[in-house]
Each structure stands twice: as C-alpha cells, then as structure tokens.
Motif scaffolding. Sequence first.
Motif, PDB file in Angstrom:
ATOM      1  N   UNK A  52      -6.855  -4.741   7.118  1.00 34.06           N
ATOM      2  CA  UNK A  52      -5.695  -5.148   7.434  1.00 34.06           C
ATOM      3  C   UNK A  52      -4.726  -4.121   7.560  1.00 34.06           C
ATOM      4  N   UNK A  53      -3.765  -4.271   8.597  1.00 39.04           N
ATOM      5  CA  UNK A  53      -2.756  -3.049   8.869  1.00 39.04           C
ATOM      6  C   UNK A  53      -1.531  -3.875   8.348  1.00 39.04           C
ATOM      7  N   UNK A  54      -0.779  -3.184   7.558  1.00 36.92           N
ATOM      8  CA  UNK A  54       0.279  -3.792   7.032  1.00 36.92           C
ATOM      9  C   UNK A  54       1.424  -2.564   7.013  1.00 36.92           C
TER      10      UNK A  54
ATOM     11  N   UNK B 147     -10.101  -3.523   3.551  1.00 31.48           N
ATOM     12  CA  UNK B 147      -9.498  -2.336   3.703  1.00 31.48           C
ATOM     13  C   UNK B 147      -8.528  -2.267   4.254  1.00 31.48           C
ATOM     14  N   UNK B 148      -7.648  -1.327   3.943  1.00 33.39           N
ATOM     15  CA  UNK B 148      -6.235  -1.531   4.188  1.00 33.39           C
ATOM     16  C   UNK B 148      -5.367  -0.257   4.608  1.00 33.39           C
ATOM     17  N   UNK B 149      -4.805  -0.285   5.865  1.00 30.23           N
ATOM     18  CA  UNK B 149      -4.103   0.691   6.324  1.00 30.23           C
ATOM     19  C   UNK B 149      -2.573   0.261   6.265  1.00 30.23           C
ATOM     20  N   UNK B 150      -1.585   1.365   5.576  1.00 29.63           N
ATOM     21  CA  UNK B 150      -0.187   1.048   5.395  1.00 29.63           C
ATOM     22  C   UNK B 150       0.496   2.131   6.222  1.00 29.63           C
TER      23      UNK B 150
ATOM     24  N   UNK C 243     -11.853  -1.258  13.324  1.00 29.67           N
ATOM     25  CA  UNK C 243     -11.521  -2.528  13.450  1.00 29.67           C
ATOM     26  C   UNK C 243     -10.141  -2.762  13.218  1.00 29.67           C
ATOM     27  N   UNK C 244      -9.436  -3.702  13.351  1.00 28.34           N
ATOM     28  CA  UNK C 244      -8.166  -4.380  12.625  1.00 28.34           C
ATOM     29  C   UNK C 244      -8.597  -6.041  12.755  1.00 28.34           C
TER      30      UNK C 244
ATOM     31  N   UNK D  86       0.759  -7.345  -1.071  1.00 25.11           N
ATOM     32  CA  UNK D  86      -0.092  -7.858  -0.214  1.00 25.11           C
ATOM     33  C   UNK D  86      -1.411  -6.920  -0.266  1.00 25.11           C
ATOM     34  N   UNK D  87      -1.036  -5.678   0.120  1.00 27.46           N
ATOM     35  CA  UNK D  87      -2.193  -4.780   0.083  1.00 27.46           C
ATOM     36  C   UNK D  87      -3.064  -4.792  -1.184  1.00 27.46           C
ATOM     37  N   UNK D  88      -2.552  -4.885  -2.431  1.00 25.64           N
ATOM     38  CA  UNK D  88      -3.246  -5.061  -3.494  1.00 25.64           C
ATOM     39  C   UNK D  88      -4.361  -6.357  -3.340  1.00 25.64           C
TER      40      UNK D  88
END
Length: 286
Positions: free
Chosen positions: A45-47, A68-71, A120-121, A58-60
């Motif tokens: 997820x890209x946030x 996996x997270x991109x902030x 990936x996204x 959302x990220x947590x």
Amino acid sequence: MSAETEQTLPPQTQDRQPGRETEMNPKPDFEPRYPGSGRMRGKVALITGGDSGIGRAIAVLFAREGADIAIVYLDENQDARETKRLVESEGSACIIIPGDIGDAAFARRAVEQTLAAFGRIDTLINNAAEQHPQHEIADITPDQLERTFRTNIFGLFFTTQAALPHLGRGSTIINTTSVTAYRGSPDLLDYSATKGAIVAFTRSLAKKLADQGIRVNGVAPGPIWTPLIPSTFPAEKVAKFGADTPLKRPGQPNEVASCFLFLACEDSSYMTGSVLHPNGGDPTES
C-alpha cells in the motif's frame, strides 16, 4: 466531554501546517482494535499523508493485516519515523518518502521508490490534504487557492497518474474526501470545493477502470482528531471540535481506518465508485 461547556478536547493550537501528532494532547487513537486476519497479506500500500492522523492509522492497520507500506509525507519527519516504527512492530516493511505531492515529478519518484523497494503496488491511498479557513471569500488569496488545489486535487491526480500503470486487476484506489463535500463549510470554501472534486473524480475513475478490474472508492470523514485540526483552528474552536455531531464528540483515526481496510480488501469486492461516511452521524447525501 463537559456537558456545561460542550468541551470535547483541551484547547490547543499549533503554529504551522502540516501539524505534528507529537504535539497533540491527547494523542489521537490510531491503534487497531482487533487482531489481524491476513486480509492484506502479500500486498503493498502506498499512502499519501501517511505519517500521522488517519494516514498513520491506515498504515498500522494495513500492516497488522499483512501489507508492506510506503508512506509519502511533506516534512513531518518525527511523525513519519514513528509511524515507520509502528508498522515494523507489526511485522511489515515500511519506507518513508518526504516531498510535495503537488509536484508531478516528486509523485513519479515516490511511485518509483515504492516499486524499487517492494516491486509492486496493490493499493493507493490518496489521503494528503491541507486546509486554510477564511471567513470571507475575498480573503482567499490566489496563493491559498493554488496551494489548496495543488495539494488536494493536483497531488491526487499526479500520484494516481504515476501509480496507475503499475496497478493490476484486483488493485484498489481509495481517496479521502470529506463531510464538507456533502454539507458544505462556509469558512472552508476552497477546501470543500477540492473535496467535492474528489467525489466526482472517484466516481468517474471508478467507471473508467472497471473493465480493468481496478476498484476506486472514497471515504468522507467527519470531524476526526488529527494534526490538521490544531494546526488549522483557534484553541476555542478546537476545544469544541466534534461537539455538534449527533455523537457529540470527534472521531478517532482508528474509527476511520477500518473503512479504508474494507475498501482495500476483498470484503468490498462488489463496490466501486462508492463513498463511506464515518462522520459521527452527520446527515449527508451520499
């Protein structure tokens, strides 16, 4: 909340936007309320605006569900580092990417960095925003109008344009709009206009991408306790924030994040072009 004063929060302000979650009293509630069940396992997820407030929640939550997270965030480095720590404590990987999404070149770099890190996204969360109250429309300067639309609308377009070639069937896009798009706000004319545009963008893009199997939905929060509030409003208004809703209080970020999770995962597989309304009972036309 005090019944005599309708006070919901301690009076407080912050002297710059974006606000800092580290300076808020009390701190917003971001923690997920339940164990994860793997609904985002193997996803990325890209946030945008993911450092604090709704974005942090959302990220947590997504991390707890296996993503996996991109902030992406502007310059709130301490908040972003803390959110990264929280995501990693859930067992997921996280990268933080500072910069202005209103710059198309930066939006492309943010997507490229996410792909470089994770390959990936799967879910794009367009959540970053700013607001600047003015009592009179004449007081909204060209610079303010440009700033508000550049962050809230141009940035959303730029990030979506950059991410879309890398989204496949089953991917999701979720845009943060606002209750102000539906009921209006006399002191947030430009902000409300951007949030109304996000609703139209969400519904239009959902139709555009349906044949590709990419779902596009939105979330329209009401008064939620995030850093945007003390960095926007005077202390006396912050003290009564959310008191005018039927539930008589502001919402917390973790009461909104579950809407994003629902729309990101297969639980909402028959929904696109829709908007969810976590707003404390404020009546809207959806």
